[in-house]
Scaffold this motif. Sequence first.
Motif, PDB file in Angstrom:
ATOM      1  N   LEU A 131      -6.101   1.810   3.359  1.00 41.95           N
ATOM      2  CA  LEU A 131      -5.888   2.924   4.290  1.00 41.95           C
ATOM      3  C   LEU A 131      -4.538   3.586   4.041  1.00 41.95           C
ATOM      4  CD1 LEU A 131      -7.295   1.229   7.502  1.00 41.95           C
ATOM      5  CD2 LEU A 131      -8.315   3.139   6.255  1.00 41.95           C
ATOM      6  N   ALA A 132      -3.506   2.757   3.830  1.00 39.83           N
ATOM      7  CA  ALA A 132      -2.178   3.329   3.572  1.00 39.83           C
ATOM      8  C   ALA A 132      -2.209   4.170   2.303  1.00 39.83           C
ATOM      9  CB  ALA A 132      -1.140   2.217   3.471  1.00 39.83           C
ATOM     10  N   GLY A 133      -2.915   3.683   1.285  1.00 38.88           N
ATOM     11  CA  GLY A 133      -3.007   4.424   0.030  1.00 38.88           C
ATOM     12  C   GLY A 133      -3.695   5.760   0.215  1.00 38.88           C
ATOM     13  N   VAL A 134      -4.783   5.746   0.976  1.00 41.04           N
ATOM     14  CA  VAL A 134      -5.495   6.997   1.268  1.00 41.04           C
ATOM     15  C   VAL A 134      -4.560   7.951   2.009  1.00 41.04           C
ATOM     16  CG1 VAL A 134      -7.324   7.992   2.687  1.00 41.04           C
ATOM     17  CG2 VAL A 134      -7.817   6.027   1.237  1.00 41.04           C
ATOM     18  N   ALA A 135      -3.805   7.405   2.964  1.00 46.42           N
ATOM     19  CA  ALA A 135      -2.854   8.235   3.709  1.00 46.42           C
ATOM     20  C   ALA A 135      -1.857   8.874   2.743  1.00 46.42           C
ATOM     21  CB  ALA A 135      -2.134   7.394   4.756  1.00 46.42           C
ATOM     22  N   GLY A 136      -1.395   8.077   1.778  1.00 44.96           N
ATOM     23  CA  GLY A 136      -0.439   8.600   0.794  1.00 44.96           C
ATOM     24  C   GLY A 136      -1.020   9.750  -0.004  1.00 44.96           C
ATOM     25  N   ALA A 137      -2.298   9.605  -0.386  1.00 44.45           N
ATOM     26  CA  ALA A 137      -2.946  10.651  -1.169  1.00 44.45           C
ATOM     27  C   ALA A 137      -3.122  11.915  -0.337  1.00 44.45           C
ATOM     28  CB  ALA A 137      -4.294  10.160  -1.689  1.00 44.45           C
ATOM     29  N   VAL A 138      -3.492  11.748   0.936  1.00 43.30           N
ATOM     30  CA  VAL A 138      -3.660  12.917   1.814  1.00 43.30           C
ATOM     31  C   VAL A 138      -2.327  13.645   1.963  1.00 43.30           C
ATOM     32  CG1 VAL A 138      -4.143  13.648   4.181  1.00 43.30           C
ATOM     33  CG2 VAL A 138      -5.632  11.982   3.064  1.00 43.30           C
ATOM     34  N   LEU A 139      -1.263  12.857   2.103  1.00 52.42           N
ATOM     35  CA  LEU A 139       0.075  13.436   2.220  1.00 52.42           C
ATOM     36  C   LEU A 139       0.446  14.202   0.942  1.00 52.42           C
ATOM     37  CD1 LEU A 139       2.086  13.270   4.533  1.00 52.42           C
ATOM     38  CD2 LEU A 139       3.249  11.424   3.317  1.00 52.42           C
ATOM     39  N   ALA A 140       0.181  13.547  -0.204  1.00 52.54           N
ATOM     40  CA  ALA A 140       0.514  14.167  -1.492  1.00 52.54           C
ATOM     41  C   ALA A 140      -0.255  15.480  -1.672  1.00 52.54           C
ATOM     42  CB  ALA A 140       0.204  13.209  -2.638  1.00 52.54           C
TER      43      ALA A 140
END
Lengths: 343, 239
Positions: free
Chosen positions: A234-243
């Motif tokens: 989930l954190a990784g997905v959040a990072g991608a959405v942010l990027a």
Amino acid sequence: MTDQSLEGVPSIRAVRFPLRWGVLCAAALIALYVIPDALSNYWLRTFISAAALTIASLSVGPLFAQVGMVSLAQFGLLGVGGWFALRISHGLGAPFEIALLCAGLSAALVGLIVGLPALRMRGLYLAIITLMMAGAIQVLISAFGFPDGGPGILGKSTGARLMMARPFVAQSDQAYLRYAVVVTVFCYLLVLAHVRGRPGRAWAMIRRSEVCALAGGVDIVAYKVWAFALAGFLAGVAGAVLAGGVGQLDGSAFPASQSIMLFALTIVGGAYSWFGPIIAGLMLRAFPALLNDFRVDGNIATMVFGIGLLHALITAPHGIAGQLSDLAGRLRRVLGRERKAGP
Amino acid sequence: MIEIDDLTVQFGGVRGLSELTARLPESVTGLVGPNGAGKTTLINVLSGFVRPTAGRVSIDGQDLKDIAIHKRAGFGIRRTFQNEQVVENLTAADNIRAILDNVPIDGRPRTALIEQALEFVGLAAKGNVLGRDLNAYQRRMLEIARAMVGRPRLVMMDEPGAGLAQHESEHLRDVIRQLHGHCGAQVLLVDHDVDLISATCMATLVLDFGSAIAYGPTASVLAEPKVREAYLGMLEDAT
Ligand SMILES: Nc1ncnc2c1ncn2[C@@H]1O[C@H](COP(=O)(O)OP(=O)(O)O)[C@@H](O)[C@H]1O
Ligand SMILES: [Mg+2]
């Protein structure tokens, strides 16, 4: 006996919920369609980040509320996800969805490593170890920076920085906000499927006590590791959405302290509730933006958060979301009484 | 059939069990003895929570040291706890479903197994009630329901009768009596209530200071002078 009156409650709920959920979903869809067009660029970007941080908070919540484990490395994992999303997007020209998935998987792998100490430690020791991991991630990220279209493994460009390609269907800020909200909904569904399913029951037993779980045949190691991997994903997905929202990431934006802030605000928002992470996401991004709008120093937010955390720890262990649902319950009781008192 | 050979458990300087040897073939076996005699320790060795310092235990001919702790539930070793371990934030039905996730169910539908188990312990109407909203007696019963679903070989109960009211004890007695017939498991019952033991157990093993001091048909064992002597201490402790 008193519990006879309790028995009626679930069945009433089961009948009432579908209708109410239907109305809520319809309202949410309409809002999702209408609201982004009414927002300024500034607020669009703010809400995109808030959606990403809602997912990030969602990654802290289940770990804490379901399994009773603290991870202070989640914001670092956001950075890991963001790094892989950028690298794959720039390097392979892969569609956004692929980059998103790879970001989730890579952060899940790192999250799993972060979680390994959890097999031997808990409480404060585990928190400190995960914080050290966040520190290590911070050091790596600030040393190597984020890929921005350059060559090589690190993907650092010496000239102009490239922006990450957004999803094909969501090029504008408005569309990307809608896209981010849909990704958030998927993340919620992923967590829901876990909590309602076999992992959720196993986690509940582990949280009750390890002897309870072992006697019930739960493979504690596997389920703890899985919880950390899910949180990492989930954190990784959040990072991608942010990027995708910003287009690039700043190497100094993922300090370990942000992980603490994320954890604290998840507690303040309400780790046990479904809208707790949304509150946390809004507090992390929308609240400072609001202060900015009123030309108040955004750093005041940090102070307010500190007070909020103290308040949560002392009086409201279920956070703001818990208080809101208490309030809603009280209102409903008051309204119900009036209705009964009326004709 | 439980086989215990020269079982010793050493906790630092304290001996929990001391060269205990016993064969327990009866379908319902009592385990009694004064506080600190090692009853819970024996149950813990069988569930895998405590490693034997020496000796071996086997069930149905299978040496337990070869079975990892979390695999024992699936193998069929099940238990209730002296300090009840119901999961508060799961419903009664989900408490049982959580066990069914990890034990063989022979392709039978889970919902039916859960209903049967709840029915058996008298909680048929409580399936949707959260663990935290059950009273102490209902929790005790839910633990028994959790221990008997799936395909148990051995159900161990650690003082299930402690602190129950009269009519609750009577219901508990009925449940224990029917347990073996219902699920086919051997039952090992630890309790201080001599009436409960006499009413339910064909054979009884008496422990004192971690060793067996008597084993045989319940009535005759409880009548032995050395057992009564150990009991005097126990009855004083229990009151
Ligand atoms: N985990 C432990 N650590 C140290 N000593 C223990 C532990 N568990 C039990 N003991 C000791 O072993 C002995 C047997 O305890 P126990 O099996 O709980 O007795 P019972 O259940 O028959 O009352 C007691 O002297 C107790 O203090
Ligand atoms: Mg005991």
